[in-house]
Design an enzyme around this catalytic site. Structure first.
Site, PDB file in Angstrom:
ATOM      1  N   ARG A 179       0.837  -1.206   0.000  1.00  0.00           N
ATOM      2  CA  ARG A 179       0.000   0.000   0.000  1.00  0.00           C
ATOM      3  C   ARG A 179       0.865   1.247   0.000  1.00  0.00           C
ATOM      4  O   ARG A 179       0.591   2.207  -0.726  1.00  0.00           O
ATOM      5  CB  ARG A 179      -0.930  -0.015   1.218  1.00  0.00           C
ATOM      6  CG  ARG A 179      -2.046  -1.017   1.141  1.00  0.00           C
ATOM      7  CD  ARG A 179      -2.880  -1.042   2.396  1.00  0.00           C
ATOM      8  NE  ARG A 179      -2.128  -1.404   3.589  1.00  0.00           N
ATOM      9  CZ  ARG A 179      -2.567  -2.211   4.542  1.00  0.00           C
ATOM     10  NH1 ARG A 179      -3.778  -2.728   4.452  1.00  0.00           N
ATOM     11  NH2 ARG A 179      -1.828  -2.491   5.593  1.00  0.00           N
ATOM     12  N   ASP A 199       8.442  -6.542  -7.400  1.00  0.00           N
ATOM     13  CA  ASP A 199       7.592  -7.277  -6.466  1.00  0.00           C
ATOM     14  C   ASP A 199       7.271  -8.621  -7.112  1.00  0.00           C
ATOM     15  O   ASP A 199       6.543  -8.673  -8.105  1.00  0.00           O
ATOM     16  CB  ASP A 199       6.305  -6.509  -6.154  1.00  0.00           C
ATOM     17  CG  ASP A 199       5.523  -7.127  -5.005  1.00  0.00           C
ATOM     18  OD1 ASP A 199       5.451  -8.374  -4.935  1.00  0.00           O
ATOM     19  OD2 ASP A 199       4.986  -6.374  -4.176  1.00  0.00           O
ATOM     20  N   ALA A 257      10.491   1.153   5.666  1.00  0.00           N
ATOM     21  CA  ALA A 257       9.821  -0.135   5.866  1.00  0.00           C
ATOM     22  C   ALA A 257      10.357  -0.825   7.112  1.00  0.00           C
ATOM     23  O   ALA A 257       9.882  -0.585   8.218  1.00  0.00           O
ATOM     24  CB  ALA A 257       9.991  -1.004   4.621  1.00  0.00           C
ATOM     25  N   ARG A 258      11.374  -1.680   6.946  1.00  0.00           N
ATOM     26  CA  ARG A 258      11.998  -2.396   8.062  1.00  0.00           C
ATOM     27  C   ARG A 258      13.484  -2.538   7.779  1.00  0.00           C
ATOM     28  O   ARG A 258      13.891  -2.799   6.650  1.00  0.00           O
ATOM     29  CB  ARG A 258      11.369  -3.786   8.253  1.00  0.00           C
ATOM     30  CG  ARG A 258       9.948  -3.769   8.791  1.00  0.00           C
ATOM     31  CD  ARG A 258       9.896  -3.292  10.232  1.00  0.00           C
ATOM     32  NE  ARG A 258       8.569  -3.403  10.814  1.00  0.00           N
ATOM     33  CZ  ARG A 258       7.650  -2.453  10.800  1.00  0.00           C
ATOM     34  NH1 ARG A 258       7.921  -1.295  10.199  1.00  0.00           N
ATOM     35  NH2 ARG A 258       6.473  -2.639  11.373  1.00  0.00           N
ATOM     36  N   ASP A 281      14.194   5.665   8.363  1.00  0.00           N
ATOM     37  CA  ASP A 281      13.219   5.802   9.446  1.00  0.00           C
ATOM     38  C   ASP A 281      13.223   4.575  10.346  1.00  0.00           C
ATOM     39  O   ASP A 281      12.556   4.574  11.378  1.00  0.00           O
ATOM     40  CB  ASP A 281      11.816   6.011   8.859  1.00  0.00           C
ATOM     41  CG  ASP A 281      10.769   6.347   9.908  1.00  0.00           C
ATOM     42  OD1 ASP A 281      10.987   7.328  10.661  1.00  0.00           O
ATOM     43  OD2 ASP A 281       9.751   5.638   9.992  1.00  0.00           O
ATOM     44  N   GLU A 286      16.364  -0.039  18.051  1.00  0.00           N
ATOM     45  CA  GLU A 286      15.405   1.033  18.337  1.00  0.00           C
ATOM     46  C   GLU A 286      14.962   0.937  19.788  1.00  0.00           C
ATOM     47  O   GLU A 286      14.646  -0.169  20.256  1.00  0.00           O
ATOM     48  CB  GLU A 286      14.194   0.927  17.398  1.00  0.00           C
ATOM     49  CG  GLU A 286      14.527   1.163  15.935  1.00  0.00           C
ATOM     50  CD  GLU A 286      13.296   1.174  15.032  1.00  0.00           C
ATOM     51  OE1 GLU A 286      12.164   1.171  15.563  1.00  0.00           O
ATOM     52  OE2 GLU A 286      13.456   1.198  13.808  1.00  0.00           O
ATOM     53  N   HIS A 305      11.538   6.382  13.374  1.00  0.00           N
ATOM     54  CA  HIS A 305      10.454   5.434  13.123  1.00  0.00           C
ATOM     55  C   HIS A 305       9.086   6.095  13.335  1.00  0.00           C
ATOM     56  O   HIS A 305       8.262   5.630  14.125  1.00  0.00           O
ATOM     57  CB  HIS A 305      10.591   4.197  14.023  1.00  0.00           C
ATOM     58  CG  HIS A 305       9.899   2.986  13.442  1.00  0.00           C
ATOM     59  ND1 HIS A 305      10.325   1.705  13.678  1.00  0.00           N
ATOM     60  CD2 HIS A 305       8.805   2.871  12.631  1.00  0.00           C
ATOM     61  CE1 HIS A 305       9.530   0.841  13.050  1.00  0.00           C
ATOM     62  NE2 HIS A 305       8.601   1.531  12.408  1.00  0.00           N
TER      63      HIS A 305
END
Length: 347
Positions: A179, A199, A257-258, A281, A286, A305
């Site tokens: 998304r 993707d 994202a991650r 981010d 963290e 984040h």
């Protein structure tokens, strides 16, 4: 344990209305549920508001969940293991106000067949927007210019930073047609960028199929690489040292994202050498330690984040919660329900 030992706001349980428990920590509860949204939720049933820390132990959780049909969760909410599920005998729906369900679900939960829905769609525009912000900042060298001026560089020295690029015509490579990835693609294309997507699960008839490519081609041909894939077993370490080495000199990496998707040591080496720039981010550690190596680099843009955390995204999520609860109580299909198989792909 006496109910007075639990810091909750609990309405009478005997009025015959559905019982809803909202287990969301402050200040996020206020962000998700401003007054109007709280009123709409209260119109659906008797609402108990509690803090996750109030229901960590089994007895407290059992008392709060007594006769509750709906549980609303978010970050920090207790995991629904066998013990808690046994205490929530009337539970019919779990509505997660955030995105990833991994922290609140368990094998025992999935075995119950209780439906679960989430509000991740609410955060997608915000995450895509921060990724776009990072992209524009890196292309225009805003982070380098700001650092030069703030660190005491002379005017002429600051102006000698590598010349800026415009997004119009820039080659943008997007990893993941999620998304957020789709929102980012739309924004970049609207600004004239030459966008390509990787993707492996893109359907043949997908609108993004004409700009789809393989991962290695995408990495080697991009001025900006933006990560929008979920963190799954499949994507862990996807962007490894060998692939980072193929990204062109002077390019940038944007990751909202991650961190698990990228070899962060290899990325650090490329960024600290000045070969690549980055906007990050997400991090392996963290909260990011105050003395972390990333904080010392002049060519990296860092945010803690917060990509999905805007006023608007939280309010959208609250509306999704209300709408999904309403649909459940009315016997209608959920619009954001997630199955276990879907969760494995979503991260």
């Amino acid at each position: 344990m006496d109910r007075s030992d639990i810091d909750v706001d609990t309405p009478p349980a005997s009025d015959g209305r559905p019982r809803l428990v909202v287990c969301v920590a402050e200040p996020e509860a206020n962000a998700f549920f401003p007054d109007e949204t709280r009123a709409d939720l209260a119109a659906l049933g008797a609402v108990t508001w509690c803090q996750p820390d109030d229901v960590r132990d089994a007895d407290s959780f059992a008392q709060v969940m007594e006769h509750a049909q709906v549980l609303v969760t978010a970050w920090g909410s207790p995991r629904l293991d066998a013990g808690r599920l046994a205490a929530a005998r009337d539970l019919e729906l779990v509505m997660h106000a955030a995105s990833s369900l991994r922290a609140v679900t368990s094998d025992d939960f999935w075995a119950t067949g209780i439906p679960i829905s989430q509000a991740g769609a609410a955060m997608a525009p915000a995450v895509a927007e921060l990724a776009l912000t990072g992209t524009l900042s890196l292309l225009r060298r805003t982070h380098r210019l700001d650092h030069a001026l703030r660190s005491g560089a002379g005017w002429d020295e600051a102006r000698r930073v590598t010349r800026a690029r415009e997004i119009g015509g820039a080659r943008i490579g997007v990893i993941g047609a999620s998304r957020t990835g789709r929102g980012y693609v739309e924004s970049c294309r609207a600004l004239g960028a030459d966008v390509h997507v990787y993707d492996p699960y893109l359907p043949p008839d997908d609108a993004l199929r004409p700009i789809a490519t393989d991962l290695d081609t995408l990495l080697s041909g991009s001025d900006v690489v933006a990560v929008h894939a979920p963190a799954t077993r499949e994507t862990a370490g996807l962007i490894d040292a060998a692939r980072i080495a193929t990204i062109p000199d002077g390019a940038a990496v944007v990751n909202t994202a991650r961190s698990e998707i990228v070899d962060m040591d290899a990325l650090y080496d490329a960024v600290s050498s000045g070969r690549l720039d980055a906007a990050l981010d997400v991090f392996d550690d963290e909260p990011l330690p105050t003395d972390d190596r990333w904080r010392r680099l002049p060519n990296v843009l860092l945010t803690p984040h917060v990509a999905g955390a805007t006023v608007e995204s939280r309010r959208r999520a609250g509306r999704i919660v209300v709408d999904e609860v309403r649909r459940h109580l009315a016997g209608m299909p959920l619009e954001h329900a997630v199955t276990r198989a879907q969760m494995e792909r979503m991260g």
